[in-house]
Design a protein around this motif. Structure first.
Motif, PDB file in Angstrom:
ATOM      1  N   ASN A   1       0.850  -1.199   0.000  1.00  0.00           N
ATOM      2  CA  ASN A   1       0.000   0.000   0.000  1.00  0.00           C
ATOM      3  C   ASN A   1       0.884   1.247   0.000  1.00  0.00           C
ATOM      4  OD1 ASN A   1      -1.774  -2.089   1.919  1.00  0.00           O
ATOM      5  ND2 ASN A   1      -2.971  -0.942   0.426  1.00  0.00           N
ATOM      6  N   ILE A   2       1.536   1.495  -1.117  1.00  0.00           N
ATOM      7  CA  ILE A   2       2.463   2.617  -1.265  1.00  0.00           C
ATOM      8  C   ILE A   2       1.923   3.515  -2.371  1.00  0.00           C
ATOM      9  CG2 ILE A   2       4.827   3.303  -1.828  1.00  0.00           C
ATOM     10  CD1 ILE A   2       4.642   1.803   0.779  1.00  0.00           C
ATOM     11  N   TYR A   3       1.563   4.758  -2.022  1.00  0.00           N
ATOM     12  CA  TYR A   3       0.841   5.610  -2.962  1.00  0.00           C
ATOM     13  C   TYR A   3       1.691   6.707  -3.600  1.00  0.00           C
ATOM     14  CZ  TYR A   3      -2.754   3.131  -0.455  1.00  0.00           C
ATOM     15  OH  TYR A   3      -3.497   2.129   0.126  1.00  0.00           O
ATOM     16  N   GLN A   4       2.918   6.867  -3.112  1.00  0.00           N
ATOM     17  CA  GLN A   4       3.857   7.810  -3.730  1.00  0.00           C
ATOM     18  C   GLN A   4       5.185   7.084  -3.965  1.00  0.00           C
ATOM     19  OE1 GLN A   4       4.021  11.485  -1.386  1.00  0.00           O
ATOM     20  NE2 GLN A   4       1.906  11.188  -0.739  1.00  0.00           N
ATOM     21  N   PRO A   5       5.170   6.057  -4.805  1.00  0.00           N
ATOM     22  CA  PRO A   5       6.343   5.169  -4.919  1.00  0.00           C
ATOM     23  C   PRO A   5       7.590   5.858  -5.454  1.00  0.00           C
ATOM     24  CG  PRO A   5       4.713   4.676  -6.628  1.00  0.00           C
ATOM     25  CD  PRO A   5       4.061   5.617  -5.679  1.00  0.00           C
ATOM     26  N   ASP A   6       7.432   6.895  -6.256  1.00  0.00           N
ATOM     27  CA  ASP A   6       8.610   7.594  -6.770  1.00  0.00           C
ATOM     28  C   ASP A   6       9.298   8.412  -5.687  1.00  0.00           C
ATOM     29  OD1 ASP A   6       8.119   6.543  -9.269  1.00  0.00           O
ATOM     30  OD2 ASP A   6       6.917   8.255  -9.918  1.00  0.00           O
ATOM     31  N   ARG A   7       8.499   8.988  -4.803  1.00  0.00           N
ATOM     32  CA  ARG A   7       9.046   9.836  -3.740  1.00  0.00           C
ATOM     33  C   ARG A   7       9.372   9.035  -2.486  1.00  0.00           C
ATOM     34  NH1 ARG A   7       7.816  13.207   0.574  1.00  0.00           N
ATOM     35  NH2 ARG A   7       5.711  12.391   0.805  1.00  0.00           N
ATOM     36  N   ARG A   8       8.479   8.106  -2.108  1.00  0.00           N
ATOM     37  CA  ARG A   8       8.673   7.318  -0.905  1.00  0.00           C
ATOM     38  C   ARG A   8       8.375   5.842  -1.173  1.00  0.00           C
ATOM     39  NH1 ARG A   8       9.003   9.949   4.190  1.00  0.00           N
ATOM     40  NH2 ARG A   8      10.621  11.489   3.832  1.00  0.00           N
ATOM     41  N   PRO A   9       9.313   5.135  -1.797  1.00  0.00           N
ATOM     42  CA  PRO A   9       9.107   3.699  -2.024  1.00  0.00           C
ATOM     43  C   PRO A   9       9.231   2.927  -0.711  1.00  0.00           C
ATOM     44  CG  PRO A   9      11.322   4.327  -2.655  1.00  0.00           C
ATOM     45  CD  PRO A   9      10.620   5.606  -2.289  1.00  0.00           C
ATOM     46  N   PHE A  10       8.714   1.721  -0.707  1.00  0.00           N
ATOM     47  CA  PHE A  10       8.866   0.863   0.466  1.00  0.00           C
ATOM     48  C   PHE A  10      10.212   0.151   0.434  1.00  0.00           C
ATOM     49  CE2 PHE A  10       8.733  -3.446   2.239  1.00  0.00           C
ATOM     50  CZ  PHE A  10       8.460  -3.146   3.560  1.00  0.00           C
ATOM     51  N   HIS A  11      10.901   0.157   1.570  1.00  0.00           N
ATOM     52  CA  HIS A  11      12.087  -0.665   1.788  1.00  0.00           C
ATOM     53  C   HIS A  11      11.835  -1.494   3.041  1.00  0.00           C
ATOM     54  CE1 HIS A  11      14.398   1.687  -1.127  1.00  0.00           C
ATOM     55  NE2 HIS A  11      13.968   2.782  -0.532  1.00  0.00           N
ATOM     56  N   SER A  12      12.100  -2.767   2.974  1.00  0.00           N
ATOM     57  CA  SER A  12      11.976  -3.579   4.189  1.00  0.00           C
ATOM     58  C   SER A  12      13.147  -3.291   5.115  1.00  0.00           C
ATOM     59  CB  SER A  12      11.936  -5.067   3.841  1.00  0.00           C
ATOM     60  OG  SER A  12      13.231  -5.531   3.516  1.00  0.00           O
ATOM     61  N   PHE A  13      12.913  -3.450   6.414  1.00  0.00           N
ATOM     62  CA  PHE A  13      14.001  -3.252   7.363  1.00  0.00           C
ATOM     63  C   PHE A  13      15.099  -4.295   7.172  1.00  0.00           C
ATOM     64  CE2 PHE A  13      11.550  -0.136   9.708  1.00  0.00           C
ATOM     65  CZ  PHE A  13      12.553   0.684  10.204  1.00  0.00           C
ATOM     66  N   LYS A  14      14.717  -5.505   6.744  1.00  0.00           N
ATOM     67  CA  LYS A  14      15.750  -6.515   6.509  1.00  0.00           C
ATOM     68  C   LYS A  14      16.683  -6.074   5.377  1.00  0.00           C
ATOM     69  CE  LYS A  14      16.685 -11.260   5.198  1.00  0.00           C
ATOM     70  NZ  LYS A  14      16.164 -12.556   4.720  1.00  0.00           N
ATOM     71  N   LYS A  15      16.099  -5.566   4.291  1.00  0.00           N
ATOM     72  CA  LYS A  15      16.904  -5.134   3.153  1.00  0.00           C
ATOM     73  C   LYS A  15      17.866  -4.023   3.558  1.00  0.00           C
ATOM     74  CE  LYS A  15      16.527  -3.237  -1.527  1.00  0.00           C
ATOM     75  NZ  LYS A  15      15.583  -2.805  -2.595  1.00  0.00           N
ATOM     76  N   VAL A  16      17.358  -3.054   4.311  1.00  0.00           N
ATOM     77  CA  VAL A  16      18.206  -1.936   4.738  1.00  0.00           C
ATOM     78  C   VAL A  16      19.288  -2.439   5.691  1.00  0.00           C
ATOM     79  CG1 VAL A  16      18.256   0.274   5.954  1.00  0.00           C
ATOM     80  CG2 VAL A  16      16.387  -0.239   4.363  1.00  0.00           C
ATOM     81  N   LEU A  17      18.909  -3.293   6.633  1.00  0.00           N
ATOM     82  CA  LEU A  17      19.884  -3.841   7.576  1.00  0.00           C
ATOM     83  C   LEU A  17      21.000  -4.588   6.854  1.00  0.00           C
ATOM     84  CD1 LEU A  17      20.894  -4.702  10.395  1.00  0.00           C
ATOM     85  CD2 LEU A  17      19.210  -6.559  10.325  1.00  0.00           C
ATOM     86  N   LYS A  18      20.629  -5.448   5.903  1.00  0.00           N
ATOM     87  CA  LYS A  18      21.621  -6.257   5.196  1.00  0.00           C
ATOM     88  C   LYS A  18      22.547  -5.404   4.321  1.00  0.00           C
ATOM     89  CE  LYS A  18      20.565 -10.460   6.524  1.00  0.00           C
ATOM     90  NZ  LYS A  18      21.536 -11.290   7.272  1.00  0.00           N
ATOM     91  N   SER A  19      22.082  -4.223   3.942  1.00  0.00           N
ATOM     92  CA  SER A  19      22.908  -3.344   3.111  1.00  0.00           C
ATOM     93  C   SER A  19      23.906  -2.528   3.929  1.00  0.00           C
ATOM     94  CB  SER A  19      22.011  -2.392   2.309  1.00  0.00           C
ATOM     95  OG  SER A  19      21.438  -1.406   3.155  1.00  0.00           O
ATOM     96  N   MET A  20      23.794  -2.575   5.249  1.00  0.00           N
ATOM     97  CA  MET A  20      24.656  -1.784   6.119  1.00  0.00           C
ATOM     98  C   MET A  20      25.961  -2.524   6.413  1.00  0.00           C
ATOM     99  SD  MET A  20      21.661  -0.148   8.572  1.00  0.00           S
ATOM    100  CE  MET A  20      22.755   0.862   9.591  1.00  0.00           C
ATOM    101  N   SER A  21      26.867  -1.851   7.051  1.00  0.00           N
ATOM    102  CA  SER A  21      28.209  -2.401   7.259  1.00  0.00           C
ATOM    103  C   SER A  21      28.210  -3.571   8.244  1.00  0.00           C
ATOM    104  CB  SER A  21      29.145  -1.299   7.771  1.00  0.00           C
ATOM    105  OG  SER A  21      28.688  -0.795   9.016  1.00  0.00           O
TER     106      SER A  21
END
Length: 475
Positions: A256-276
């Protein structure tokens, strides 16, 4: 009765919905005494209650699983005229891996379906997922309750929850006798999350000897509809890492993301795994559900949670408490499989599936904008637009006379306003007191799920009521 049960409150099924049910019953027996002909339940994100169409492919597969007699060879010619080949094939594969849907499954859920959920998460995030880290549940709510129960050691255990929050969290904390540790979202900045507020909240709690164990994030937000930026999410993960806090990510509105260009959804797992590397032991539970998105299969009660970086001994304890209830219901598990493994391009059902999903999605976007415009046009009312989820949470600046009248009636001012709206229009919303709000402010939450062809009438009835209410109580 256990005293903790009496402390539990759940506003989305509270005073207003009870009154709405009574009005709905009254309309069936004596509609002549009402100014409206239907109660519109905007108190809860229940899309199919407001006539959202079920996804055809999902229901086709579910019906075949429910009645496997239809799949017998002697019935194949008839069934092939009623069902597309890919729905028949999917039902056969599911039944091969399930057996009878009337039998118990593995306590963590059917292994075949957990494997498909793991593949879905891998496609979404780009990182390896172990099916053994996934628990299928009776909706996301059951998963949330299990994890909070697991984390609660004593009545000084603290769980950080957003304000406003979805009352599942405050209700569950009351039931397990844990301490809610509120942190306030910033309404002036589109319900954003300020790290300084998190730090202030955890410090104040620990100064009072509260053992803060976890942080709840609802993203996209409920009731507020905000969607976190990736930068903000990294900051939250860093906060949890430094404070040694488990992160609970409620991500049931991820489509349920209504402004995908400005505010796309990122899962916390994806963001966590991308960190150092230093963050790669951060503990995370993430939750998802079939009740939201464009699926809206609330009554089937299906969901899952994934455990990231959770100690194997803790996983054993989770499995043990999951085993107490034997297994999640099979109908919900089947729908989880279909949600995470839908028709793809080239499948016979793909074009119809895509059209149905797109139609619901675009309609939700239009309704979100229309209702926000409606609320922002009301006297003394401001409303942030919905970046995601299914709700708007407008602030109403009520006249002093209305606040005094509410006090005289023995209720909060936003409850008084919301009850007056229900009695005048048949529209059932939830007052902000049910979610928590900054002291001295008043809000209500409304879904934007009423049918689109009725939306103009729906909005105009609210506008007329609001004008009459303010005229009645003007200072």
């Amino acid at each position: 009765m256990h005293p903790l049960i009496k402390n539990v409150e759940y506003a989305v099924r509270g005073t207003l919905p009870i009154r709405a049910e009574a009005l709905s019953k009254q309309l069936k027996t004596d509609p002549s005494n009402s100014t409206f002909n239907k109660v519109i339940f905007c108190n809860i994100g229940n899309p199919q209650q407001l006539n959202q169409k079920p996804i055809t492919f999902f229901r086709q597969v579910a019906s075949l699983c429910e009645n496997p007699e239809l799949l017998k060879v002697e019935n194949r010619e008839i069934i092939s005229k009623l069902y597309p080949a890919d729905a028949i094939n999917r039902a056969e594969i599911l039944l091969k891996n399930i057996g009878s849907i009337g039998a118990y499954s593995h306590s963590k859920g059917i292994p075949y379906i957990r494997n498909n959920v793991a593949k879905f998460i891998e496609r979404r995030d780009g990182y390896k997922t172990d099916p053994d880290d996934i628990f299928l549940t009776q909706g996301a709510s059951e998963g949330v309750q299990k994890v909070i129960q697991l984390l609660t050691e004593h009545n000084k255990t603290g769980i950080m929850i957003p304000i406003p929050q979805y009352p599942l969290y405050s209700a569950t904390l009351s039931l397990v006798d844990a301490k809610p540790v509120p942190y306030y979202l910033d309404e002036q900045n589109n319900w954003g999350l300020d790290r300084k507020r998190l730090e202030k909240s955890v410090k104040e709690a620990r100064d009072q000897n509260v053992d803060v164990r976890a942080l709840v994030i609802i993203n996209p937000g409920n009731p507020t509809g905000q969607c976190l930026s990736e930068e903000n999410m990294r900051d939250i993960i860093d906060f949890c890492h430094i404070e040694r806090i488990v992160l609970l990510a409620d991500e049931v509105y991820q489509t349920n993301i209504y402004q995908p260009d400005r505010r796309p959804f990122h899962s916390f797992k994806k963001v966590l795994k991308s960190m150092s590397h230093e963050y790669q032991e951060q503990e995370l539970f993430s939750f998802h559900s079939i009740s939201k998105g464009m699926i809206g299969e609330c009554g089937r009660r299906g969901g899952y949670f994934e455990c990231v970086n959770i100690d194997p001994q803790i996983m054993d304890q989770l499995y043990k408490i999951s085993s107490v209830s034997l297994c999640p219901n099979i109908h919900g598990q089947i729908m989880v499989d279909l949600m995470t493994n839908p028709p793809v391009e080239g499948d016979e059902s793909y074009l119809q599936y895509k059209e149905e999903i797109d139609t619901i999605y675009q309609s939700l976007r239009r309704r979100a904008i229309k209702l926000a415009n409606c609320f922002n046009g009301l006297k003394g009312t401001t409303c942030n637009g919905a970046e995601g989820a299914m709700y708007l949470f407008p602030q109403i600046r009520l006249p002093k006379k209305a606040i005094k009248a509410a006090d005289k009636a023995g209720m909060a001012a936003d409850t008084f306003y919301s009850l007056a709206m229900l009695d005048a229009t048949g529209v059932c919303v939830v007052p902000g007191t049910g979610f928590g709000q900054e002291q001295g402010t008043y809000h209500f939450r409304s879904t934007f799920l009423p049918e689109e062809h009725l939306f103009d009438k729906f909005c105009s009835s609210i506008e007329t009521f609001h004008e009459d209410f303010f005229n009645k109580y003007k200072d």
